[in-house]
Design a protein around this motif. Structure first.
Motif, mmCIF file in Angstrom:
data_model
loop_
_atom_site.group_PDB
_atom_site.id
_atom_site.type_symbol
_atom_site.label_atom_id
_atom_site.label_comp_id
_atom_site.label_asym_id
_atom_site.label_seq_id
_atom_site.Cartn_x
_atom_site.Cartn_y
_atom_site.Cartn_z
ATOM 1 N N SER A 235 21.805 -10.922 -61.604
ATOM 2 C CA SER A 235 22.938 -10.840 -60.415
ATOM 3 C C SER A 235 22.769 -9.935 -59.364
ATOM 4 O O SER A 235 22.932 -10.033 -58.118
ATOM 5 C CB SER A 235 24.307 -10.570 -60.946
ATOM 6 O OG SER A 235 24.561 -11.965 -61.936
ATOM 7 N N VAL A 236 22.377 -8.658 -59.893
ATOM 8 C CA VAL A 236 22.117 -7.525 -59.083
ATOM 9 C C VAL A 236 20.806 -7.953 -58.129
ATOM 10 O O VAL A 236 20.889 -7.657 -57.086
ATOM 11 C CB VAL A 236 22.004 -6.242 -59.724
ATOM 12 C CG1 VAL A 236 21.522 -5.217 -58.927
ATOM 13 C CG2 VAL A 236 23.314 -5.874 -60.419
ATOM 14 N N TYR A 237 19.783 -8.365 -58.887
ATOM 15 C CA TYR A 237 18.564 -8.968 -57.986
ATOM 16 C C TYR A 237 18.782 -9.772 -57.009
ATOM 17 O O TYR A 237 18.336 -9.422 -55.987
ATOM 18 C CB TYR A 237 17.559 -9.247 -59.230
ATOM 19 C CG TYR A 237 16.446 -10.308 -58.663
ATOM 20 C CD1 TYR A 237 15.412 -9.465 -58.299
ATOM 21 C CD2 TYR A 237 16.551 -11.419 -58.539
ATOM 22 C CE1 TYR A 237 14.280 -10.362 -57.694
ATOM 23 C CE2 TYR A 237 15.443 -12.324 -58.148
ATOM 24 C CZ TYR A 237 14.256 -11.775 -57.595
ATOM 25 O OH TYR A 237 13.276 -12.403 -57.046
ATOM 26 N N SER A 238 19.675 -10.669 -57.206
ATOM 27 C CA SER A 238 20.036 -11.584 -56.386
ATOM 28 C C SER A 238 20.866 -11.047 -54.997
ATOM 29 O O SER A 238 20.447 -11.198 -53.935
ATOM 30 C CB SER A 238 21.045 -12.700 -56.844
ATOM 31 O OG SER A 238 20.375 -13.550 -58.120
ATOM 32 N N ILE A 239 21.616 -10.288 -55.298
ATOM 33 C CA ILE A 239 22.735 -9.735 -54.553
ATOM 34 C C ILE A 239 21.788 -8.819 -53.598
ATOM 35 O O ILE A 239 21.877 -8.887 -52.204
ATOM 36 C CB ILE A 239 23.718 -9.001 -54.999
ATOM 37 C CG1 ILE A 239 24.532 -10.059 -55.566
ATOM 38 C CG2 ILE A 239 24.521 -8.139 -54.121
ATOM 39 C CD1 ILE A 239 25.754 -9.111 -56.581
ATOM 40 N N SER A 240 20.879 -7.941 -54.155
ATOM 41 C CA SER A 240 19.941 -7.163 -53.431
ATOM 42 C C SER A 240 18.839 -7.604 -52.545
ATOM 43 O O SER A 240 18.504 -7.031 -51.305
ATOM 44 C CB SER A 240 19.421 -5.974 -54.333
ATOM 45 O OG SER A 240 18.585 -6.577 -55.380
ATOM 46 N N LEU A 241 18.238 -8.734 -52.878
ATOM 47 C CA LEU A 241 17.223 -9.217 -52.241
ATOM 48 C C LEU A 241 17.633 -10.485 -51.362
ATOM 49 O O LEU A 241 16.807 -10.568 -50.245
ATOM 50 C CB LEU A 241 16.161 -9.941 -52.946
ATOM 51 C CG LEU A 241 15.031 -9.030 -53.528
ATOM 52 C CD1 LEU A 241 15.505 -7.690 -54.403
ATOM 53 C CD2 LEU A 241 13.783 -9.423 -54.010
ATOM 54 N N VAL B 65 17.991 -3.130 -51.360
ATOM 55 C CA VAL B 65 16.871 -3.798 -52.172
ATOM 56 C C VAL B 65 16.546 -2.495 -52.850
ATOM 57 O O VAL B 65 16.229 -2.611 -54.150
ATOM 58 C CB VAL B 65 15.822 -4.121 -51.053
ATOM 59 C CG1 VAL B 65 14.451 -4.113 -51.684
ATOM 60 C CG2 VAL B 65 15.898 -5.327 -50.226
ATOM 61 N N TYR B 66 16.442 -1.306 -52.442
ATOM 62 C CA TYR B 66 15.861 -0.236 -53.242
ATOM 63 C C TYR B 66 16.981 0.284 -54.199
ATOM 64 O O TYR B 66 16.550 0.613 -55.389
ATOM 65 C CB TYR B 66 15.442 0.880 -52.378
ATOM 66 C CG TYR B 66 14.297 0.851 -51.823
ATOM 67 C CD1 TYR B 66 13.147 0.617 -52.346
ATOM 68 C CD2 TYR B 66 14.136 0.571 -50.348
ATOM 69 C CE1 TYR B 66 11.967 0.426 -51.809
ATOM 70 C CE2 TYR B 66 13.152 0.349 -49.649
ATOM 71 C CZ TYR B 66 11.983 0.119 -50.366
ATOM 72 O OH TYR B 66 10.826 -0.045 -49.927
#
Length: 319
Positions: free
Chosen positions: A249-255, A285-286
């Motif tokens: 989920s965090v990966y999706s939101i960040s990228l 992203v970071y």
């Protein structure tokens, strides 16, 4: 550096870099020093920590310089190509490693017997090596085969994908290294959820036969089972799956924001996204690389214990 926006941006990214270096470094050290974490899943998590550590230790400082203070015209397009290739390599590796973790949980939860029989450290090493090799090929392919700009401007202030890659290759990157793996991971996670909640869903009924079936099913799901040479309970499987879900989920939101911005600029054939929006998207992203370790600690009791042990040891050493 007197610009308040620049100072704030560099400060935030520097804090993210420090948090990511400490957190991912702690994950790597904990895995290397704690036998309990050296399961198949644990080693894959460590592998993701390595890629996140490299992003924070190599790519993030370069990006801080590029976007907030260094004029790259002195280095020319060659230096820019190296920087962009490094960015693409590390982020593709991170994406690929997350895909491997999701696939590992998918197989461990949905096909535990086959997973137990066929998955071992030797296969894991091959899979990890293939993931890193694939990421490397993606990052250098346009410079040696096709996808790189031959008319790139040698005087460039900020290096981006649009600076050195053709629009077609940028779209391939966004869809091939983000959207396709993302939807594959979502599909696998849907199946993981279906498998984990199946006993509860089966239990919706009132007859005694159905209840007995639920009891037997729940008992089987809670039995200890060996995964990658380690024993795992249903509860542990569920916690790990939840951890992967949060990471995904965090990966999706960040990228997603930066990927959409890249696609918009490519389709428009000229930059139209405000610079402030790009800076915010880059910061998000970071952030992804800095939060994975806390997620491990919250979702895995073994990681929490290993981190606590390491931090206690370090505290004693300082005394």
């Amino acid at each position: 550096m007197s610009n308040p926006e620049t100072i704030a941006s560099v400060t935030i990214l520097s804090l993210l870099m420090l948090a990511s270096l400490l957190g991912n470094g702690l994950t790597i050290i904990a895995t290397l020093t704690n036998q309990k974490l050296r399961s198949i899943t644990g080693l894959l998590i460590c592998n993701l920590a390595v890629s996140d550590l490299l992003i924070s230790g190599i790519n993030l400082p370069i990006r801080i310089c590029q976007y907030f203070g260094i004029n790259w015209s002195a280095g020319g397009i060659s230096e820019c190509r190296v920087s962009v290739a490094m960015t693409l390599f590390l982020f593709t590796a991170s994406n690929t490693n997350l895909l491997l973790i999701t696939a590992d949980r998918y197989l461990g939860v949905t096909k535990p017997i086959k997973y137990r029989q066929k998955m071992n450290i030797k296969i894991l090493r091959v899979v990890i090596a293939i993931g890193w090799f694939y990421s490397f090929i993606i990052s250098v392919f346009p410079y040696f085969i096709v996808g790189g700009k031959t008319d790139a401007n040698d005087s460039v202030a900020v290096c981006t994908f649009q600076t050195v890659f053709t629009p077609a290759y940028i779209l391939f990157i966004e869809f091939g290294t983000f959207f396709v793996p993302f939807f594959v991971m979502v599909g696998m996670y849907i199946k993981i959820i279906h498998k984990l909640v199946a006993p509860t869903r089966i239990g919706i009924g009132s007859d005694n036969t159905n209840r007995n079936s639920v009891a037997r099913c729940t008992h089987k799901e809670h039995r200890r089972k060996s995964v990658g040479g380690k024993t795992m309970t249903y509860r542990q499987e569920k916690k790990l799956a939840k951890g992967v879900f949060v990471i995904l989920s965090v990966y999706s939101i960040s990228l997603i924001p930066i990927v959409i911005m890249e696609i918009i600029d490519v389709i428009n054939q000229s930059p139209i996204i405000p610079l402030i929006a790009i800076k915010i998207a880059i910061t998000i992203v970071y952030l992804n690389a800095a939060v994975n370790t806390p997620i491990y600690a919250l979702s895995s009791e073994k990681h929490r214990e290993a981190f606590a042990k390491l931090l206690r040891i370090r505290a004693i050493d300082r005394e």
